[in-house]
Motif scaffolding. Sequence first.
Motif, PDB file in Angstrom:
ATOM      1  N   LEU A  74       0.831  -1.253  -0.118  1.00 28.38           N
ATOM      2  CA  LEU A  74      -0.080   0.016   0.171  1.00 28.38           C
ATOM      3  C   LEU A  74       0.894   1.153  -0.006  1.00 28.38           C
ATOM      4  O   LEU A  74       1.828   1.235   0.959  1.00 28.38           O
ATOM      5  CB  LEU A  74      -0.814  -0.164   1.258  1.00 28.38           C
ATOM      6  CG  LEU A  74      -1.393  -1.443   1.438  1.00 28.38           C
ATOM      7  CD1 LEU A  74      -2.330  -1.296   2.782  1.00 28.38           C
ATOM      8  CD2 LEU A  74      -2.654  -1.698   0.390  1.00 28.38           C
ATOM      9  N   ASP A  88      -3.647   7.488   2.337  1.00 23.86           N
ATOM     10  CA  ASP A  88      -5.092   6.716   2.488  1.00 23.86           C
ATOM     11  C   ASP A  88      -4.799   5.259   3.087  1.00 23.86           C
ATOM     12  O   ASP A  88      -5.336   4.397   2.545  1.00 23.86           O
ATOM     13  CB  ASP A  88      -6.052   6.792   1.738  1.00 23.86           C
ATOM     14  CG  ASP A  88      -6.346   8.291   1.294  1.00 23.86           C
ATOM     15  OD1 ASP A  88      -6.714   9.086   2.190  1.00 23.86           O
ATOM     16  OD2 ASP A  88      -6.566   8.713   0.044  1.00 23.86           O
ATOM     17  N   ASP A 142      -7.512   3.372   4.702  1.00 23.15           N
ATOM     18  CA  ASP A 142      -8.519   3.044   4.049  1.00 23.15           C
ATOM     19  C   ASP A 142      -8.301   2.089   2.872  1.00 23.15           C
ATOM     20  O   ASP A 142      -9.240   1.074   2.625  1.00 23.15           O
ATOM     21  CB  ASP A 142      -9.151   4.265   3.249  1.00 23.15           C
ATOM     22  CG  ASP A 142      -9.558   5.207   4.421  1.00 23.15           C
ATOM     23  OD1 ASP A 142     -10.300   4.980   5.226  1.00 23.15           O
ATOM     24  OD2 ASP A 142      -9.440   6.521   4.294  1.00 23.15           O
ATOM     25  N   LYS A 143      -7.187   2.113   2.314  1.00 20.46           N
ATOM     26  CA  LYS A 143      -6.824   1.119   1.235  1.00 20.46           C
ATOM     27  C   LYS A 143      -6.753  -0.319   1.856  1.00 20.46           C
ATOM     28  O   LYS A 143      -7.050  -1.202   1.362  1.00 20.46           O
ATOM     29  CB  LYS A 143      -5.308   1.403   0.968  1.00 20.46           C
ATOM     30  CG  LYS A 143      -5.475   2.457  -0.058  1.00 20.46           C
ATOM     31  CD  LYS A 143      -3.993   3.090  -0.457  1.00 20.46           C
ATOM     32  CE  LYS A 143      -4.085   4.246  -1.514  1.00 20.46           C
ATOM     33  NZ  LYS A 143      -2.693   4.776  -1.743  1.00 20.46           N
ATOM     34  N   LEU A 203     -10.290  -1.589   2.382  1.00 17.33           N
ATOM     35  CA  LEU A 203     -10.703  -2.105   1.325  1.00 17.33           C
ATOM     36  C   LEU A 203     -10.597  -3.293   0.740  1.00 17.33           C
ATOM     37  O   LEU A 203     -11.162  -4.194   0.648  1.00 17.33           O
ATOM     38  CB  LEU A 203     -10.657  -0.887   0.052  1.00 17.33           C
ATOM     39  CG  LEU A 203     -11.302  -1.227  -1.241  1.00 17.33           C
ATOM     40  CD1 LEU A 203     -12.594  -1.359  -1.235  1.00 17.33           C
ATOM     41  CD2 LEU A 203     -10.664  -0.289  -2.361  1.00 17.33           C
ATOM     42  N   ILE A 204      -9.252  -3.677   0.922  1.00 16.93           N
ATOM     43  CA  ILE A 204      -8.606  -4.933   0.234  1.00 16.93           C
ATOM     44  C   ILE A 204      -9.161  -6.219   1.289  1.00 16.93           C
ATOM     45  O   ILE A 204      -9.453  -7.117   0.772  1.00 16.93           O
ATOM     46  CB  ILE A 204      -7.241  -4.844  -0.198  1.00 16.93           C
ATOM     47  CG1 ILE A 204      -6.818  -6.243  -0.911  1.00 16.93           C
ATOM     48  CG2 ILE A 204      -6.297  -4.822   1.289  1.00 16.93           C
ATOM     49  CD1 ILE A 204      -7.250  -6.340  -2.170  1.00 16.93           C
ATOM     50  N   THR A 221      -9.476  -2.811  -7.109  1.00 13.87           N
ATOM     51  CA  THR A 221      -9.301  -2.677  -5.869  1.00 13.87           C
ATOM     52  C   THR A 221      -8.681  -1.241  -5.490  1.00 13.87           C
ATOM     53  O   THR A 221      -9.029  -0.318  -6.238  1.00 13.87           O
ATOM     54  CB  THR A 221      -8.569  -3.737  -5.061  1.00 13.87           C
ATOM     55  OG1 THR A 221      -8.454  -3.327  -3.695  1.00 13.87           O
ATOM     56  CG2 THR A 221      -7.234  -3.867  -5.786  1.00 13.87           C
ATOM     57  N   TYR A 222      -7.826  -1.117  -4.572  1.00 20.55           N
ATOM     58  CA  TYR A 222      -7.149   0.191  -4.184  1.00 20.55           C
ATOM     59  C   TYR A 222      -6.327   0.735  -5.353  1.00 20.55           C
ATOM     60  O   TYR A 222      -5.696  -0.257  -5.928  1.00 20.55           O
ATOM     61  CB  TYR A 222      -6.544  -0.023  -2.697  1.00 20.55           C
ATOM     62  CG  TYR A 222      -5.326  -0.867  -2.716  1.00 20.55           C
ATOM     63  CD1 TYR A 222      -4.218  -0.314  -3.170  1.00 20.55           C
ATOM     64  CD2 TYR A 222      -5.490  -2.235  -2.212  1.00 20.55           C
ATOM     65  CE1 TYR A 222      -2.929  -1.259  -2.997  1.00 20.55           C
ATOM     66  CE2 TYR A 222      -4.420  -3.030  -2.221  1.00 20.55           C
ATOM     67  CZ  TYR A 222      -3.269  -2.752  -2.835  1.00 20.55           C
ATOM     68  OH  TYR A 222      -2.259  -3.407  -2.672  1.00 20.55           O
ATOM     69  N   PHE A 226      -2.314  -1.074  -6.592  1.00 15.57           N
ATOM     70  CA  PHE A 226      -2.257  -2.381  -6.095  1.00 15.57           C
ATOM     71  C   PHE A 226      -0.731  -3.227  -6.760  1.00 15.57           C
ATOM     72  O   PHE A 226      -0.923  -3.183  -7.695  1.00 15.57           O
ATOM     73  CB  PHE A 226      -3.530  -3.156  -6.761  1.00 15.57           C
ATOM     74  CG  PHE A 226      -3.524  -4.800  -6.442  1.00 15.57           C
ATOM     75  CD1 PHE A 226      -4.204  -5.312  -5.065  1.00 15.57           C
ATOM     76  CD2 PHE A 226      -2.746  -5.672  -7.320  1.00 15.57           C
ATOM     77  CE1 PHE A 226      -3.968  -6.489  -5.011  1.00 15.57           C
ATOM     78  CE2 PHE A 226      -2.787  -6.852  -7.008  1.00 15.57           C
ATOM     79  CZ  PHE A 226      -3.467  -7.349  -5.678  1.00 15.57           C
TER      80      PHE A 226
END
Length: 569
Positions: free
Chosen positions: A311, A315, A318-319, A322-323, A387-388, A391
Amino acid sequence: MSESPLRIGNASGFYGDRFSAVREMLEGGQLDVLTGDYLAELTMLILGRDRMKDPATGYAKTFLRQMEQCLGLALEKKVRIVANAGGLNPAGLAEALRALNDKLGLKARIAHVEGDDLSGSADELGLGSPITANAYLGGWGIAECLRAGADIVVTGRVTDASLVVGPAAAHFGWKKDDWDKLAGAMVAGHVLECGTQATGGNYSFFKEIDVRRPGFPLAEVFADGSSVISKHAGTGGAVTVDTVLAQLLYEVTGARYAGPDATARFDSIALTADGKDRVRISGVRGEPPPPTVKVCLNHLGGYKNEATFVLVGLDIEDKARLIREQMEAALTRKPSETHWTLVRTDREDAATEEQAAAFLRVVVKDADQKLIGRAFSGAAVELALGTYPGFTMTAPPSDGAPYGVYTPAYVDASKVEHVAVLPDGTRTVITPPAQAQALAPVEPLPLTEPLSLGPTRRVPLGRLVATRSGDKGGMANIGVWARSDEAWRWLSRFLTAEKLKELLPEAAAFPVERHVFPKLRGLNFVVDGILGEGVSSSTRFDPQGKALGEWLRSRHVDIPESLLREGEG
């Protein structure tokens, strides 16, 4: 029987250690015996898998290659070789050595020790149905082989210290109830067993010595059981009271250090400098061994897989969220265990991409290999474009692998048939010592007067103390010691079990025992369960707890300024 000191060297601390060490030790100076420790709990599991594929294997193949290069040299220099490289198949290794001996045109007398393998009687002994079941044998089988003239003795799972106890007992003609002498040899063996960890390897104050290529250690063992730890002249590293103490506190528990031949009292050990690169070990008291012997059990625990997502930038939290949510939704059948860890190594406004990166690691375990294999890996890969932002992963996902579960067990010593197979093929059964003594806690020695604190400064604990940590199955051991009496007066009262839990929050959920060694100015902490079910099954990124001590040293505490001035001076 002899009164001259016996010079015992070490050339291996684990299966995979420096290959050239055998030759270095043989060529580097005078030796009577050269030992090698190739076994650990994880190694037994690895060898067990090898043996499942090919029953003729199960031993450390590295050792055979080392002997191909150095057996002639050892015979020429009249150095006897004692190694536990036989693993799960000492008889097979002995046979392979005989074939090598013939091929090289040499006349080495080869013996081996067996009886540690309890897998055939595991169910009868109440041990279940493990992949491997090996009792920790003592040194008397080795001694019997050496008395019979063996040039090489290979064993299975003996205690690490037995590689020194056996040769010393044979050389000096010790009796089975010479507890102090046997205990002294056990302590010397414990110092040698991990190779260069006694000469500056993995040493907290490594900046004080040159450890780019430390030499392997040796012990001059004397008739009374005392010893001097040293190394060959001209080799790297150093042998100091502190490098020896670091190894003494490695992977131990309390004041009683039990083996099948004796129990060594670690609260009796005295260390003194004896010249350059020489440290004398004296005063060791011994007691009869416990009536049971320890058994290393390895079971197949299931299958394990992992993935690490990178990552980068903004953020991060938050990343990661999400994953994680996407992965958990994609796995319609949930693994029995899922462990997520977010490691915040990222820096704000970073000058390089790597410095801007954090890592999200997920480890899954289950009895069904398919569930943690393609199903898990496929879920990770399929998310790549949805996704984020940014990635990427540290490595492509795999199909996972089996993991083992280590369990210690104890059986009556009389149930283990310890056998020395002599160079002429004669089989001699080694009986356990006639006297045994159950282990019991030792009343701790009184601490010295507390230190008058005065002004303090908040700095890393490691500015003042050193540590050494490691594993015993699911337990982590953290040895901590001070280098002056004044620092010890402070440390012994400051670093309680409760304080350790405060400084290492990951240990807070586990039972912690503290053991005090005033003569060594040392403490040993045992954190029970922090490594799960052993290294193979552990989900920690440091599954053997090797760096726990260095994490502890990095924590900031309030230290008296007088001690810091002493350390700086």
